[in-house]
Design a protein around this motif. Structure first.
Motif, short mmCIF file in Angstrom:
data_model
loop_
_atom_site.label_atom_id
_atom_site.label_comp_id
_atom_site.label_asym_id
_atom_site.label_seq_id
_atom_site.Cartn_x
_atom_site.Cartn_y
_atom_site.Cartn_z
N ASN A 2 0.82 -1.46 -0.12
CA ASN A 2 0.46 -0.05 0.26
C ASN A 2 1.10 1.11 0.23
N LYS A 20 2.03 2.00 -3.64
CA LYS A 20 0.62 1.99 -4.14
C LYS A 20 0.29 3.79 -3.85
N TYR A 21 0.60 4.34 -2.71
CA TYR A 21 -0.61 5.22 -2.36
C TYR A 21 0.90 6.62 -2.71
N ASP A 62 4.96 6.00 5.28
CA ASP A 62 5.02 6.32 3.34
C ASP A 62 5.33 7.81 3.02
N ARG A 92 -12.80 2.47 0.46
CA ARG A 92 -11.20 2.80 -0.29
C ARG A 92 -11.66 4.62 0.38
N SER A 93 -10.58 4.90 -0.18
CA SER A 93 -10.47 5.86 0.46
C SER A 93 -11.57 7.12 -0.48
N LEU A 139 -9.37 9.59 -3.27
CA LEU A 139 -9.06 8.40 -4.36
C LEU A 139 -9.02 9.17 -5.73
N GLY A 175 -8.87 -0.88 -6.66
CA GLY A 175 -8.06 -2.21 -5.67
C GLY A 175 -9.20 -2.11 -5.09
N MET A 176 -9.53 -3.48 -3.97
CA MET A 176 -11.32 -4.00 -3.73
C MET A 176 -10.81 -3.21 -2.37
N GLY A 177 -9.94 -2.66 -1.65
CA GLY A 177 -10.59 -2.32 0.21
C GLY A 177 -10.81 -3.05 0.20
N GLY A 229 -7.51 -4.67 1.82
CA GLY A 229 -6.67 -5.56 1.90
C GLY A 229 -5.79 -5.57 3.49
N LEU A 230 -6.66 -4.05 3.55
CA LEU A 230 -6.49 -3.87 5.70
C LEU A 230 -7.63 -4.16 6.36
P1 ADP Z 1 -7.05 -1.27 -1.86
O1 ADP Z 1 -5.65 -0.79 -1.33
O2 ADP Z 1 -7.56 -2.64 -2.32
O3 ADP Z 1 -8.06 -0.47 -2.33
P2 ADP Z 1 -7.03 -1.45 1.64
O4 ADP Z 1 -7.86 -1.74 2.90
O5 ADP Z 1 -5.86 -1.54 0.85
O6 ADP Z 1 -7.91 -1.87 0.18
O7 ADP Z 1 -7.12 0.16 1.43
C1 ADP Z 1 -8.38 0.46 1.47
C2 ADP Z 1 -8.13 1.56 1.46
O8 ADP Z 1 -6.63 2.95 2.28
C3 ADP Z 1 -7.10 2.60 -0.16
O9 ADP Z 1 -8.02 2.53 -0.39
C4 ADP Z 1 -6.72 3.68 0.32
O10 ADP Z 1 -7.82 4.47 -0.07
C5 ADP Z 1 -6.41 3.43 1.39
N1 ADP Z 1 -5.01 3.45 2.06
C6 ADP Z 1 -3.85 2.19 2.74
N2 ADP Z 1 -2.69 2.35 2.95
C7 ADP Z 1 -2.81 3.58 2.30
C8 ADP Z 1 -1.23 5.12 1.98
N3 ADP Z 1 -0.35 4.17 2.32
N4 ADP Z 1 -2.10 6.07 1.75
C9 ADP Z 1 -2.58 6.41 1.73
N5 ADP Z 1 -4.16 5.54 2.23
C10 ADP Z 1 -4.26 4.27 1.94
#
Ligand code: ADP
Length: 577
Positions: A475, A478-479, A503, A522-523, A526, A533-535, A537-538
């Motif tokens: 992540n 990615k972000y 990061d 998902r935030s 974005l 992404g599927m939202g 992972g976290l």
């Molecule tokens: P995905 O990455 O597949 O969307 P995650 O569950 O990993 O799903 O993350 C959920 C949301 O959290 C992401 O869509 C993003 O908006 C936000 N996010 C996660 N990691 C970060 C990061 N390092 N910096 C900024 N936003 C993040």
């Protein structure tokens, strides 16, 4: 309807109550009459005894030897009369029944020998009371009360008190509360000696009619009068006639039947009115109480109807502490949960359709490209390059599907951690993840910052914890923009191992710092630069960490980007320092 159900039995009850009340009023009246008649009887007997005693006293004065002169006797008699206001006149008779002296002087020499009471005395009776008679002097109706005076067993004179029947009421008790009551004394021959309020009745009027209940009482039977039309005033009456046994007379007391009925009707109206007031109050209370109970029930019904129609935002908001309020709160919680599930269902569909569409489109485009290249007999290298891309897209697709499957497993609590967690060096796990990323062509540098050199022991599943760290670093890459660094930290804090992944990316809106750990979230920040992404992972990370007894959270950095933290309990047996 409810009111009728209550009202009908109450009315029946009240009607029964009214007739019972009526019977009760009658009984009460009979009892009161009985008490009064007894009082009447004993008052009359006391009165007679008083008269006889007085006669005895007069006789004692008269019979001093030798017998006093008639004039002297008259003085004694007058003296006695002054203390007996009911007595019309006192007379002293010789043993033959001839008046010797009298307080009515004119009666001297009058013979009373034919009077039956005189004969009774002559026959041996000591003190007698005569049925009423018309006075010989023409002075109205009298009741003679006489005593025979004997010396050595021989009758030497008779003393007679002629009682004015009009005055007998003076010595009788007044009947208490009913001015319409009729009471009085009946003599042994069936004449009304005294009837209250009727002093001037003739002898004929005073005589009892043939079927009068008074006769039975004179014969010695206590008798109840019910529905009897009185011969004295023509009023329908109820009451009591008691024998005055000592003299073979009777006394009576009666009340107009209507008075008793009216009284019981009045009582019935009064108790019905009270009952009605109570009933109206109870119904009003029941309605308001019912409303208070019904309102939450109606709210519950309306809310469940709304949910059935698809409005998941509805809540009962029932306040209070009773069972219905509890039911309302439980309902609201359930609605909240259903709404959450529905939101995540919609998110899931939207996200997965969106995310799965991209690789599918690529795969479709690449296969048709491949087809064209094969047809135009292009060199194998070009085909292999396309197949590599194809492989990557299929891999991405596979990754997304794995993530979905994993999230569903987490949601149903079906995530497999190795049943017996082992003691692992978390430092080693982190290092192997960093190694993986360093070998991949990310074009980024990874700094592992740690104040400790040796291993840091935690109890855990190295593969799943590796997944967590891989996800966080993934992540971070990615972000955050290319060319920025990712800093990984590891330290111990009390009994905890604290891992951080920092990061220099866009950061996360403060309000969403917790939400991003929910499934499919998902935030909102974005936009065009969204890497996709599927939202999930976290959400999966949080599930794994929580299963290890730890916690995970995110904070925004002071300058730019964000830091994700994972806190895991250290292995107690040996801290890795
Ligand atoms: P995905 O990455 O597949 O969307 P995650 O569950 O990993 O799903 O993350 C959920 C949301 O959290 C992401 O869509 C993003 O908006 C936000 N996010 C996660 N990691 C970060 C990061 N390092 N910096 C900024 N936003 C993040």
């Amino acid at each position: 309807m409810l009111v009728m159900i209550v009202l009908v039995p109450l009315v029946i009850l009240q009607v029964t109550e009214i007739s019972a009340q009526r019977r009760h009023s009658m009984d009460m009246e009979f009892n009161a009459c009985q008490d009064y008649a007894e009082a009447l009887s004993s008052a009359f007997i006391n009165y007679l005894n008083g008269l006889w005693d007085t006669e005895n006293a007069i006789a004692a004065s008269i019979t001093q030897t030798p017998l006093e002169s008639p004039d002297q006797i008259e003085t004694y008699l007058k003296e006695a009369q002054s203390s007996q206001p009911t007595v019309e006149r006192y007379s002293w008779l010789n043993p033959d029944g001839i008046v010797i002296a009298s307080t009515a002087g004119s009666s001297r020499g009058v013979s009373l020998e034919d009077r039956s009471y005189i004969n009774r005395i002559k026959g041996g009776a000591e003190a007698v009371v005569s049925p009423i008679i018309k006075g010989r002097l023409g002075d109205g109706i009298i009741m003679p009360v006489a005593r025979g005076i004997r010396k050595n067993g021989k009758l030497i004179g008779i003393i007679v008190a002629a009682v004015d029947v009009k005055k007998i009421g003076m010595v009788l008790p007044e009947y208490r509360d009913n001015k319409n009551s009729l009471f009085g004394i009946l003599d042994g021959e069936g004449n009304a000696v005294y009837v209250n309020g009727k002093p001037d009745m003739t002898l004929g009027k005073r005589h009892l009619i043939q079927d009068s209940p008074g006769w039975a009482a004179i014969r010695g039977e206590a008798t109840r009068i019910n529905n009897w039309t009185s011969q004295f005033d023509g009023v329908v009456r109820m009451g009591m006639i008691l024998p005055v046994k000592e003299i073979g007379w009777a006394c009576f007391i009666s009340t107009p039947q209507n008075d008793v009925v009216e009284r019981s009707i009045y009582e019935a109206i009064r108790s019905t009115a009270i009952l009605l007031i109570i009933l109206i109050c109870s119904i009003a209370a029941a309605i308001s109480f019912g409303r208070r109970i019904l309102q939450p029930v109606i709210k519950l019904k309306n809310s469940s109807d709304a949910i059935f129609r698809g409005d998941l935002s509805v809540r009962t908001n029932i306040e209070g502490t009773d069972e219905l309020a509890d039911a309302g709160k439980a309902f609201d919680q359930m609605a909240e949960q259903i709404q959450k599930l529905e939101i995540s269902r919609q998110l899931f569909i939207r996200t997965s359709v969106h995310e799965l569409k991209n690789p599918m489109t690529s795969i479709k485009a690449m296969t048709s490209l491949m087809k064209r290249k094969v047809n135009s007999q292009k060199p194998a290298e070009e085909l292999i390059a396309i197949m590599d891309e194809l492989e990557k897209e299929v891999g991405r697709l596979n990754g997304l599907l794995n993530e979905i499957a994993e999230a569903f497993r987490a949601q149903s609590g079906d995530v497999k951690l190795k049943s017996k967690l082992k003691r692992i060096d978390i430092m080693e796990v982190i290092q192997s993840v960093i190694k993986f990323f360093s070998m991949s062509d990310t074009g980024r540098s990874f700094n592992l910052v740690t104040g400790v050199s040796g291993p840091i022991w935690v109890e855990g599943d190295p593969e799943r914890l590796g997944d967590v760290i891989r996800n966080l670093i993934g992540n971070a890459l990615k972000y955050s923009p290319h060319g920025t660094d990712v800093e990984i930290g590891l330290k111990t804090l009390d009994n905890w191992a604290l891992i951080s992944v920092k990061d220099q990316g866009s950061g996360i809106p403060e309000a969403e710092l917790e939400k991003i750990f929910e499934s499919f979230y998902r935030s909102s920040s974005l936009n065009s630069g969204d890497p996709g992404g599927m939202g999930l992972g976290l959400y999966i990370c949080k599930d794994i960490v929580v299963r290890h007894g730890g916690s995970v959270w995110a904070e925004n950095n002071k300058d730019r980007g964000s830091t994700f933290y994972v806190k895991l309990p250290l292995n107690n047996i040996m801290k890795g320092e």
